[in-house]
Design a protein around this motif. Structure first.
Motif, short mmCIF file in Angstrom:
data_model
loop_
_atom_site.label_atom_id
_atom_site.label_comp_id
_atom_site.label_asym_id
_atom_site.label_seq_id
_atom_site.Cartn_x
_atom_site.Cartn_y
_atom_site.Cartn_z
N TRP A 1 -18.09 -1.66 6.76
CA TRP A 1 -19.05 -1.56 5.68
C TRP A 1 -19.52 -2.98 5.33
O TRP A 1 -18.72 -3.91 5.35
CB TRP A 1 -18.44 -0.91 4.44
CG TRP A 1 -18.04 0.51 4.65
CD1 TRP A 1 -16.91 0.98 5.23
CD2 TRP A 1 -18.80 1.66 4.26
NE1 TRP A 1 -16.88 2.34 5.24
CE2 TRP A 1 -18.04 2.80 4.64
CE3 TRP A 1 -20.02 1.88 3.63
CZ2 TRP A 1 -18.47 4.10 4.41
CZ3 TRP A 1 -20.45 3.17 3.39
CH2 TRP A 1 -19.69 4.26 3.79
N TYR B 1 -20.53 -10.99 -3.82
CA TYR B 1 -20.29 -10.39 -2.51
C TYR B 1 -21.57 -10.52 -1.68
O TYR B 1 -22.59 -9.90 -2.00
CB TYR B 1 -19.90 -8.91 -2.66
CG TYR B 1 -18.66 -8.70 -3.50
CD1 TYR B 1 -17.41 -8.59 -2.91
CD2 TYR B 1 -18.75 -8.61 -4.88
CE1 TYR B 1 -16.27 -8.41 -3.68
CE2 TYR B 1 -17.61 -8.43 -5.67
CZ TYR B 1 -16.38 -8.34 -5.05
OH TYR B 1 -15.25 -8.16 -5.82
N THR C 1 -18.51 0.70 -5.43
CA THR C 1 -19.76 0.39 -4.76
C THR C 1 -20.67 1.61 -4.77
O THR C 1 -20.23 2.75 -4.97
CB THR C 1 -19.53 -0.02 -3.30
OG1 THR C 1 -19.08 1.11 -2.55
CG2 THR C 1 -18.52 -1.15 -3.19
N THR D 1 -23.91 -2.58 -6.80
CA THR D 1 -23.32 -3.26 -5.64
C THR D 1 -23.31 -2.28 -4.47
O THR D 1 -22.72 -1.21 -4.54
CB THR D 1 -21.89 -3.72 -5.97
OG1 THR D 1 -21.94 -4.71 -6.99
CG2 THR D 1 -21.21 -4.29 -4.74
N ARG D 2 -23.98 -2.66 -3.39
CA ARG D 2 -24.23 -1.74 -2.28
C ARG D 2 -23.21 -1.92 -1.17
O ARG D 2 -22.81 -3.04 -0.84
CB ARG D 2 -25.62 -1.96 -1.70
CG ARG D 2 -26.73 -1.47 -2.59
CD ARG D 2 -26.92 0.04 -2.48
NE ARG D 2 -27.63 0.40 -1.25
CZ ARG D 2 -27.13 1.18 -0.31
NH1 ARG D 2 -25.92 1.67 -0.41
NH2 ARG D 2 -27.85 1.49 0.76
N ALA D 3 -22.80 -0.80 -0.60
CA ALA D 3 -21.98 -0.79 0.61
C ALA D 3 -22.71 0.06 1.64
O ALA D 3 -22.99 1.24 1.39
CB ALA D 3 -20.60 -0.23 0.32
N THR E 1 -22.97 3.80 -2.41
CA THR E 1 -23.20 4.08 -0.99
C THR E 1 -24.33 5.08 -0.75
O THR E 1 -24.61 5.43 0.39
CB THR E 1 -21.90 4.61 -0.34
OG1 THR E 1 -21.31 5.61 -1.18
CG2 THR E 1 -20.90 3.48 -0.15
N ILE F 1 -21.02 -5.15 2.31
CA ILE F 1 -21.10 -5.07 0.85
C ILE F 1 -21.88 -6.26 0.30
O ILE F 1 -21.62 -7.43 0.68
CB ILE F 1 -19.68 -5.04 0.23
CG1 ILE F 1 -18.92 -3.81 0.74
CG2 ILE F 1 -19.75 -5.04 -1.29
CD1 ILE F 1 -17.47 -3.75 0.28
#
Length: 399
Positions: A150, A214, A172, A141-143, A174, A152
């Motif tokens: 941010w 998300y 997350t 899961t990217r932020a 990052t 997400i």
């Protein structure tokens, strides 16, 4: 091991009576019935009543709250479990709360802490991903930073209590180019933020969990906990607590394992099975008089007591494994009526043994599978080497 009883003072006895009166008033048969139907393991009315009466603040030990010494905290924990207070969402809130105090900004604490104490704010865990298994550090899961915000994107599996919570303690990634334990950042994300979708999932025991999506979720930097890419340090405390990596107190007034709540449910189920087996049937016979049934019940009692006495990660493994071991025996002793659920006509022991049988596999994966914890015990407690999962090499033929 000391099995002596703790003598209660008059003040402690009055405290216990106060606890029982509160639980009798608020944790009714209707609450328990509704909880079985929803599978939420949460009741907002009970939770808000606990907040109003100061029990939530007392459990968290915040300054100025009702003070619970060791004996009173033990009394509260025991009676709360016996009353079958729906507990999961408060459990996850209690795990996250110290991280908010330790790593959150004052602005974030001012936003979150009062609601946690009065019960209007609950917190859930956003760790596991659909293809991630027990390795939370493999987070995808990217932020991505965008000024003071941010963005997400991703999904989380088994976010139990999300539909009853205000915030999620979200792990997350990052920095995908960094080593996995150096690429993580933690956030406390408001679950009413646009782009968040919560979908309910039913487990085999009838409980509800969630998958949460998300999609371009925009979160202000004030919701970050700890430093960027240092999320593992923020996460380690809650993970250790969830894993049961805690030292037992010498006075014996503390849960020796993180799975004690589940273990108490197991022990209560055994008691119900024994009570049912001891009842005379229409012909005057009792199931407990059969030597095989008596042996199975006795073995279940002994295994339950041993599991509840196992500390640390040993207790987590022992309790979950014991559930799997004894629940088929309990159902065999009770007969075919044990497959009926609570509330069904003719259900043996109100469906408790059948529920334990369905719940046991899930207790073996909470916070990581039994296999993960057995490996952790082998490596970190017994000093054995790391497990080798690669297939054995084929020997090369001579000549």
């Amino acid at each position: 091991m000391d099995f002596s009883l703790v003598a209660l003072s008059e003040d402690d006895a009055r405290f216990r009576d106060e606890v029982l009166a509160f639980l009798d008033e608020h944790v009714t048969d209707e609450v328990r019935r509704r909880d079985r139907e929803t599978g939420d393991n949460f009741d907002e009315g009970v939770h808000l009543a606990m907040g109003e009466a100061g029990w939530l603040a007392a459990e968290l030990g915040v300054p100025g709250a009702r003070e619970l010494d060791r004996v009173r905290r033990r009394l509260w924990d025991l009676e709360r479990r016996r009353a079958e207070v729906p507990w999961v969402t408060w459990g996850t809130t209690g795990v996250v709360f110290p991280s908010v105090l330790r790593h959150g900004s004052k602005e974030l604490q001012d936003e979150v802490v009062p609601g946690v104490l009065d019960g209007t704010i609950r917190l859930c865990l956003g760790y596991t991903e659909p293809d991630g298994g027990s390795d939370v550090a493999s987070c995808k899961t990217r932020a991505v930073r965008d000024g003071d915000h941010w963005i997400i994107n991703g999904s989380k599996m088994f976010t139990t209590g999300a539909h009853n919570s205000r915030y999620v303690f979200l792990i997350t990634n990052t920095d995908p180019a960094a080593r996995k334990h150096k690429s993580l950042t933690m956030f406390l994300v408001p679950l009413d933020t646009p782009g968040i979708e919560i979908q309910g999932l039913r487990t085999v025991d009838g409980d509800r969990t969630n998958i949460v999506y998300y999609s371009d979720v925009r979160v202000h930097d004030r919701y970050r906990l700890g430093e960027v890419n240092d999320g593992w340090a923020v996460l380690l405390g809650p993970l250790n607590e969830e894993h049961g990596v805690v030292d037992a107190a010498g006075d014996g007034l503390q849960d020796v394992s993180i799975m004690t709540h589940q273990g108490v449910t197991m022990a209560t189920t055994v008691d119900r099975a024994v009570e049912f087996a001891a009842r005379p049937e229409a012909d005057g016979s009792r199931r407990v008089d059969d030597a095989s049934a008596a042996y199975r019940l006795g073995r279940s009692i002994a295994k339950s007591e041993a599991a509840l006495s196992a500390p640390h990660m040993f207790g987590r493994v022992a309790i979950a494994q014991t559930m799997r071991d004894i629940s088929p025996d309990l159902m065999d002793v009770l007969g075919s009526a044990s497959v009926l659920s609570a509330g069904a006509d003719g259900a043996a022991d109100e469906g408790a043994a059948g529920y334990l049988y369905r719940w046991a596999p899930l207790c073996g994966i909470y916070g990581g599978t039994l296999e993960v914890f057995r490996n952790m015990i082998a490596q970190h407690v017994l000093g054995l080497g790391r497990p080798a999962y690669a297939p054995p090499k084929t020997p090369v033929a001579a000549g």
